[in-house]
Design a protein around this motif. Sequence first.
Motif, short mmCIF file in Angstrom:
data_model
loop_
_atom_site.label_atom_id
_atom_site.label_comp_id
_atom_site.label_asym_id
_atom_site.label_seq_id
_atom_site.Cartn_x
_atom_site.Cartn_y
_atom_site.Cartn_z
N ALA A 75 0.83 -1.21 0.00
CA ALA A 75 0.00 0.00 0.00
C ALA A 75 0.87 1.26 0.00
CB ALA A 75 -0.93 -0.01 1.21
N GLN A 76 1.92 1.25 0.80
CA GLN A 76 2.81 2.42 0.85
C GLN A 76 3.55 2.60 -0.46
OE1 GLN A 76 5.31 3.15 4.17
NE2 GLN A 76 3.75 2.66 5.71
N ALA A 77 4.00 1.50 -1.06
CA ALA A 77 4.73 1.58 -2.33
C ALA A 77 3.83 2.14 -3.43
CB ALA A 77 5.25 0.21 -2.72
N GLN A 78 2.57 1.71 -3.46
CA GLN A 78 1.64 2.23 -4.46
C GLN A 78 1.34 3.71 -4.22
OE1 GLN A 78 -1.56 -0.73 -4.03
NE2 GLN A 78 -1.20 -1.29 -6.18
N ALA A 79 1.13 4.06 -2.94
CA ALA A 79 0.81 5.46 -2.62
C ALA A 79 1.96 6.39 -3.00
CB ALA A 79 0.49 5.60 -1.13
N ALA A 80 3.17 5.92 -2.78
CA ALA A 80 4.34 6.75 -3.07
C ALA A 80 4.83 6.58 -4.50
CB ALA A 80 5.47 6.40 -2.11
N ASN A 81 4.15 5.68 -5.25
CA ASN A 81 4.58 5.37 -6.62
C ASN A 81 6.06 4.96 -6.63
OD1 ASN A 81 4.18 4.97 -9.36
ND2 ASN A 81 4.80 7.07 -9.88
N ALA A 82 6.42 4.16 -5.60
CA ALA A 82 7.80 3.70 -5.47
C ALA A 82 8.00 2.47 -6.36
CB ALA A 82 8.12 3.38 -4.01
N VAL A 83 8.19 2.73 -7.64
CA VAL A 83 8.26 1.65 -8.62
C VAL A 83 9.36 0.65 -8.28
CG1 VAL A 83 8.63 1.13 -11.06
CG2 VAL A 83 7.34 3.18 -10.39
N SER A 84 10.48 1.16 -7.77
CA SER A 84 11.60 0.27 -7.46
C SER A 84 11.28 -0.71 -6.34
CB SER A 84 12.82 1.11 -7.06
OG SER A 84 12.53 1.89 -5.91
N CYS A 85 10.26 -0.41 -5.53
CA CYS A 85 9.91 -1.28 -4.40
C CYS A 85 8.74 -2.21 -4.72
CB CYS A 85 9.54 -0.44 -3.18
SG CYS A 85 10.88 0.55 -2.52
N ILE A 86 7.90 -1.82 -5.68
CA ILE A 86 6.67 -2.57 -5.91
C ILE A 86 6.95 -4.02 -6.29
CG2 ILE A 86 4.71 -2.79 -7.49
CD1 ILE A 86 4.40 0.24 -7.38
N ALA A 87 7.91 -4.24 -7.18
CA ALA A 87 8.21 -5.60 -7.61
C ALA A 87 8.67 -6.47 -6.44
CB ALA A 87 9.27 -5.59 -8.71
N ALA A 88 9.51 -5.89 -5.56
CA ALA A 88 9.99 -6.65 -4.41
C ALA A 88 8.85 -7.02 -3.48
CB ALA A 88 11.05 -5.83 -3.65
N VAL A 89 7.93 -6.06 -3.25
CA VAL A 89 6.79 -6.33 -2.36
C VAL A 89 5.87 -7.37 -2.97
CG1 VAL A 89 4.80 -5.32 -1.21
CG2 VAL A 89 6.91 -4.01 -1.37
N GLN A 90 5.59 -7.25 -4.28
CA GLN A 90 4.70 -8.21 -4.92
C GLN A 90 5.31 -9.61 -4.98
OE1 GLN A 90 3.42 -5.91 -8.61
NE2 GLN A 90 1.45 -6.57 -7.76
N THR A 91 6.60 -9.68 -5.12
CA THR A 91 7.27 -10.99 -5.09
C THR A 91 7.06 -11.65 -3.73
OG1 THR A 91 8.94 -10.23 -6.67
CG2 THR A 91 9.47 -12.18 -5.37
N GLN A 92 7.21 -10.85 -2.68
CA GLN A 92 7.00 -11.37 -1.33
C GLN A 92 5.55 -11.79 -1.13
OE1 GLN A 92 8.77 -12.26 1.11
NE2 GLN A 92 7.94 -11.69 3.11
N LEU A 93 4.61 -10.95 -1.56
CA LEU A 93 3.20 -11.29 -1.42
C LEU A 93 2.84 -12.54 -2.22
CD1 LEU A 93 1.49 -7.77 -1.55
CD2 LEU A 93 1.26 -9.46 0.29
N ALA A 94 3.38 -12.66 -3.41
CA ALA A 94 3.10 -13.84 -4.24
C ALA A 94 3.54 -15.11 -3.52
CB ALA A 94 3.81 -13.71 -5.59
N ALA A 98 9.41 -14.82 -8.76
CA ALA A 98 8.00 -14.86 -9.16
C ALA A 98 7.70 -16.09 -10.02
CB ALA A 98 7.63 -13.59 -9.91
N ARG A 99 8.65 -16.44 -10.89
CA ARG A 99 8.49 -17.62 -11.74
C ARG A 99 8.38 -18.89 -10.88
NH1 ARG A 99 7.11 -17.85 -16.83
NH2 ARG A 99 8.68 -16.29 -17.41
N ILE A 100 9.18 -18.98 -9.83
CA ILE A 100 9.12 -20.13 -8.93
C ILE A 100 7.76 -20.20 -8.25
CG2 ILE A 100 10.06 -21.11 -6.79
CD1 ILE A 100 12.80 -19.98 -7.66
N THR A 101 7.24 -19.03 -7.84
CA THR A 101 5.92 -19.00 -7.20
C THR A 101 4.85 -19.48 -8.16
OG1 THR A 101 6.55 -17.21 -5.71
CG2 THR A 101 4.20 -17.51 -6.12
N LEU A 102 4.91 -19.07 -9.42
CA LEU A 102 3.94 -19.55 -10.40
C LEU A 102 4.02 -21.07 -10.56
CD1 LEU A 102 4.12 -16.81 -13.19
CD2 LEU A 102 2.20 -17.29 -11.65
N GLY A 103 5.23 -21.60 -10.51
CA GLY A 103 5.40 -23.05 -10.59
C GLY A 103 4.73 -23.75 -9.41
#
Length: 658
Positions: free
Chosen positions: A36-55, A91-96
């Motif tokens: 939520a914080q990464a999206q609010a701040a438009n912190a593009v460099s952090c979003i991928a890391a957070v989504q990888t963790q969430l995935a 992320a690829r491992i998570t999809l697997g």
Amino acid sequence: MEEYTEQIVQLLAQSNDNEQKGELRTAIAYAQQAFAQAQAANAVSCIAAVQTQLARLHARTGEYAQARSHAAQVLAAQSASQPATALAVDARITLGICCAETDDCDGAEEHFQQAVAQSRAINDGNLLGRALHNLASTVYVPRGQFDLALAVMQEAQHFHSQTGKRHWGMPFLQALIYELTGNTRHARQALDELLPLLQPANRVTGGYFYLWARLAIGEGEFERAREYLHLLMRSATATGAPDLNIWARIESARMHRLQGNPAVGRTWAEDGVKFARRIGYQHLAGQALLELSLCERAVDDRPAALAHLAVARALFDRYSAMFDLACVLFLEAAWAWEDGSPGAEMAWQHAAAAIQQGGYAFLLEREREIAFPLIAAYARSRDAAARKAAETMLAGLERVSPPPLRVHGLGGFVVWQSRRQIADGIWQRRKAGELFRFLMLQNGFTAHRDAILEALWPEHDPEAALEMLHQSTSTLRRILEPDLPDKFPSRYLVVEGERIILRLPLGSRVDFLEFEQQVNASMSPARPDRLQEALKAYSGELFPMDRYSDWSAAHRERLSLLYQRGMQILGQALLAGCQYLGAIDCCKAVLALDPWNEDAVLVGMQAYLRMRDAPHAVRLFQRLEATLREDLALAPRSDLRALAAAAREESVEMGVRE
């Protein structure tokens, strides 16, 4: 922006910390705050890391739609023209994992193989180890490709070890496969290796208790199994891990069924099916259905049992879970034979083909109560194809090691087959026990027929003795494998020409052989601690029931003398170390077997004198003196007489009168 980035990094660190503790819901909450914080701040460099963790976290809790969504977004942000990033591989491992745990084993394999290639390209050993680990455990194991799974996990372990930390993957997978294939000894060893790597209430700890529960249930130790299942359920509840939750329900069902409470077991199995279906974990849904069908068969609801077995079969077939499919086909064949169904012979051929093609002959040993009569029945079938399938299964069974034996021959005679003790009285039938003990004392556990006849039936004419030998070998086969059908070859007792061979499976233990080996290894040079421990194994003479049989006399005497010599050396070592009471105990142990042993008396007298207990030293000498005089008409040797004289003088000086 830097402030927001720092907060996001802290939230991710807290999420990772909770993930390591097995607190997956808390970990997800922290990751969602970071997102939520990464999206609010438009912190593009952090979003991928957070989504990888969430995935990854959503996949571990069985929330596959959310996991796929986050992982797909990470991959979509990856430029096709650029090399893969570590986050994209993650992320690829998570999809697997999502594919593997739903209904797409082929898709899972494709994702993992891509992750392996990309990990190699970016030279990331940690991700490479994870990709190989998941390929082995979530693709090859469910498919029943056990050797391939172990080989791939071995490679994964190599990359895990480069981090400098031991990883749980290899011992866990070994324990799982060894348990499935009936190698309980190696399963326990692997679980022992896993123990130091556990953390409270996390997913790996739950898997550890799951495997111990399976072992305990398989060996009928239901109280212990109940404790393991309680701990498994605690880990499952704490983590929310779908596999732990479904495993706990399946094994609870199996325990109740085998305890004679199949109605209770059916309730647990039904709950396992519902849980698996709710989250879409198709492979475990099939396993829960398989257990449900067994419970229904046990309560005599045969139509429901067959219906659920058919659904499980379809799931396993679609998922390419070949071992589970072989289990289903085997049950269908067994039930069709028991019920006299028209298609029984064809069902048997399908089951035999699946077992042979997958290399699952160990399943016949695991399900021997059903398998042995089934093979015997079809070995006599008029249908050539069914008979051929039975011959193939019999040949496969011969290559499967039977349960190991544990033989205690010191101070008595007890034999355990795995964890089951063979009843004492059964060994007395037709000299089967004596034949077994005789073979145990021969080099290589083998003897020529004539040597056996001369040793066990010397008073009978050759023809009568030979008939008695045939009866004894037949009885011994039945003792070791009571459910072995007629004309089935024994895997413990083999007749080759005129030689009879007793085969001890890998993992078997014989107390008197271990005693001899360990005592000899501890005496030269003397290692008092190890020697003392080794000597504890001598709980009495070898095979006391055969005390008056010539064939056992030399072995019994050798072991007794070895024990006495070991006690003598231990007594001298304890005396030198000022452990006088221990030295006296060694003296007494030797004299209990050899009351004429002057060396033992010397150690005992010296120990008493160093404790300033001259009267006991004198009494010890006097008992020896009387025994030698009465039994052998001899006097003690001169050094003992001199020591006794000195002890008497010391007693007088202390004012003690004998």
